[in-house]
Scaffold this active site. Structure first.
Site, PDB file in Angstrom:
ATOM      1  N   ARG A 160       0.822  -1.213   0.000  1.00 38.78           N
ATOM      2  CA  ARG A 160       0.000   0.000   0.000  1.00 38.78           C
ATOM      3  C   ARG A 160       0.853   1.258   0.000  1.00 38.78           C
ATOM      4  NH1 ARG A 160      -2.724  -4.115   1.814  1.00 38.78           N
ATOM      5  NH2 ARG A 160      -5.028  -4.203   1.805  1.00 38.78           N
ATOM      6  N   GLY A 197      -1.549 -11.234  -5.343  1.00 41.82           N
ATOM      7  CA  GLY A 197      -2.844 -10.582  -5.440  1.00 41.82           C
ATOM      8  C   GLY A 197      -2.739  -9.078  -5.332  1.00 41.82           C
ATOM      9  N   ARG A 212      -6.765 -16.540 -10.517  1.00 35.03           N
ATOM     10  CA  ARG A 212      -7.177 -15.761  -9.347  1.00 35.03           C
ATOM     11  C   ARG A 212      -8.268 -14.758  -9.721  1.00 35.03           C
ATOM     12  NH1 ARG A 212      -2.605 -14.302  -5.057  1.00 35.03           N
ATOM     13  NH2 ARG A 212      -4.520 -14.354  -3.813  1.00 35.03           N
ATOM     14  N   SER A 233     -10.942  -8.723  -0.444  1.00 32.13           N
ATOM     15  CA  SER A 233     -10.986  -7.308  -0.071  1.00 32.13           C
ATOM     16  C   SER A 233     -10.048  -6.481  -0.938  1.00 32.13           C
ATOM     17  CB  SER A 233     -10.612  -7.138   1.401  1.00 32.13           C
ATOM     18  OG  SER A 233      -9.266  -7.523   1.634  1.00 32.13           O
ATOM     19  N   SER A 236     -11.641 -10.388   5.157  1.00 37.99           N
ATOM     20  CA  SER A 236     -10.405  -9.689   5.553  1.00 37.99           C
ATOM     21  C   SER A 236     -10.634  -8.206   5.812  1.00 37.99           C
ATOM     22  CB  SER A 236      -9.323  -9.884   4.483  1.00 37.99           C
ATOM     23  OG  SER A 236      -9.087 -11.258   4.250  1.00 37.99           O
ATOM     24  N   GLU A 245      -5.817 -15.283   6.095  1.00 40.02           N
ATOM     25  CA  GLU A 245      -4.417 -15.628   5.838  1.00 40.02           C
ATOM     26  C   GLU A 245      -3.874 -16.593   6.895  1.00 40.02           C
ATOM     27  OE1 GLU A 245      -1.885 -14.462   3.463  1.00 40.02           O
ATOM     28  OE2 GLU A 245      -3.731 -14.190   2.339  1.00 40.02           O
ATOM     29  N   ARG A 265      -6.774 -23.250  -1.135  1.00 48.77           N
ATOM     30  CA  ARG A 265      -6.151 -23.599   0.135  1.00 48.77           C
ATOM     31  C   ARG A 265      -6.954 -24.627   0.927  1.00 48.77           C
ATOM     32  NH1 ARG A 265      -3.640 -17.654   1.917  1.00 48.77           N
ATOM     33  NH2 ARG A 265      -1.670 -17.957   0.798  1.00 48.77           N
TER      34      ARG A 265
END
Length: 432
Positions: free
Chosen positions: A37, A101, A129, A176, A204, A319, A350
């Site tokens: 970010r 991602g 994805r 998210s 998330s 996560e 996962r």
């Protein structure tokens, strides 16, 4: 379209087994989420920025390279101090997203601000994805994008140097990051943006709070007071110094080691207040038999000699699912983990991978659409596939503490977020 990233050679690794309680302090690299970010916000700010203590790993280096390719000056020479000087963004450029991602969802909105085409592609799994909702959202606010038939990678953003912005309706239940990617670039859009989520809950939530907090810290005007609606006003962001916190997700396997071995692990340099979901982690570890304290030296987790099963909705901290599942397989009672259907679209599916690999070493696992039920059994050594997923490797390492002969078919996938992981882990187990 450029070719996808060349296949990396797997590195087999036998997870070390602990003969004594671990007792160690670890100083981990910076948060991947905060580093990503900060890089994006710095690239579209008015002045230079510095990142203190950033994460140097595959995901963040791909992010830096992508922004650099579009014209931003991003210096990563100093491991502990990255410098970003914004420049006019331009194409043609190519962004290798790897399997990140953050790169595939945060950079396309920025590419809309570039003058010229910017292409995106990555590892083969990256094409699977979820990206379609972001592509459709960007098209709805005036960005021209060519995408695959599935609505994702490979794609080309035909930047014109400006993005109109406006109101967007999106189903962000898959990630998210679909919302965060729009918000991070929105202050540079002519009309800013209003993002309305319609669909199942956005997972998330702590990561969305991190996005809005960091936007405000850069001078952005953000309104997130209405549930499932986020508004960013157009305006200028300021360059600044970003202090990157240690990566909490990266610390979780080390904390798990304290529970499994009845030992103690301290994460050095943990701040008094954090944008990461430390309170939720503290709650989960406590439920599973750990004691968590925050002191002057850092965040400390102590094992009590037992690991307990739990019933937990992990939607806000998905996560952590692989490591929590590993602990559940070593617990003294069954566990039910749920609320994480969206992690089927992460680096791998996962839930399916965890079900298959835990079953393969002797656990009794039932897979549901949004989680796992894990009934502990006597476990045995075997090859544990990591599916090119760093979190699966972390889970295998945790199990290996108590089960001799856990052989990861590839530990090099941990370079995605922590290249130092195998060395740090082995040193911890050896008592160094």
């Amino acid at each position: 379209m450029a070719n996808m990233t060349a296949t990396r050679q797997p590195v087999p690794w036998t997870a070390p087994t602990a003969t004594d309680p671990v007792a160690t302090t670890v100083r981990l690299p910076g948060s991947k989420s905060m580093t990503a970010r900060a890089l994006v916000l710095s690239a579209i700010a008015d002045g230079p920025s510095t990142l203190r203590g950033p994460l140097r790993a595959r995901d963040t280096e791909l992010m830096a390279a992508g922004l650099r390719g579009m014209g931003a000056h991003v210096s990563t020479v100093d491991d502990n101090r990255w410098v970003v000087r914004p420049r006019p963004l331009r194409g043609p450029a190519h962004v290798d997203v790897g399997l990140a991602g953050t790169v595939m969802r945060f950079v396309p909105p920025v590419a809309g601000l570039a003058s010229g085409p910017v292409t995106f592609d990555g590892d083969p799994q990256a094409r699977l994805r979820p990206l379609g909702p972001l592509v459709r959202a960007l098209r709805s606010i005036g960005v021209r994008i060519d995408a695959s038939d599935a609505g994702g990678l490979p794609l080309t953003v035909h930047g014109t140097g400006e993005v109109t912005g406006g109101e967007v309706v999106i189903d962000a239940s898959a990630s998210s990051q679909l919302v965060s990617g729009l918000l991070l670039a929105a202050a540079a859009f002519e009309k800013g943006i209003v993002v309305r989520h319609v669909g199942p809950p956005v997972p998330s939530a702590p990561h969305l709070r991190m996005t809005t907090q960091m936007l405000r810290a850069a001078g952005g005007a953000v309104d997130d007071g209405t549930p499932d609606v986020w508004a960013v006003q157009p305006g200028r962001l300021s360059g600044r110094e970003w202090g990157i916190e240690p990566d909490l997700s990266g610390a979780v396997p080390f904390f798990a080691a304290a529970l499994v071995t009845g030992g103690q692990v301290t994460l050095l340099g943990w701040p008094r207040s954090s944008t990461q979901p430390v309170d939720r982690l503290r709650q989960l570890l406590h439920q599973m038999g750990g004691e968590v304290t925050l002191g002057t030296d850092g965040l400390t987790v102590r094992g009590t000699g037992s690991v307990h099963g739990l019933d937990a909705d992990l939607s806000d901290v998905s996560e952590l699912t692989p490591v929590i599942a590993a602990l559940a397989a070593l617990a003294d009672s069954p566990s039910r983990l749920h609320g994480v259907a969206h992690i089927r679209g992460h680096e791998t599916d996962r839930l399916s991978a965890l079900s298959q690999e835990l079953t393969g070493i002797g656990a009794d696992v039932t897979e549901s659409h949004d989680g796992l039920e894990i009934r502990p059994r006597r476990l045995r050594g075997a090859v544990f596939k990591t599916y090119d997923d760093h979190r699966l490797a972390h889970a295998a390492a945790v199990i290996g503490l108590a089960v001799p002969g856990i052989e990861l078919n590839d530990v090099a996938c941990t370079s995605k977020t922590m290249p130092e992981f195998p060395a740090l882990w082995s040193a911890m187990v050896a008592g160094q």
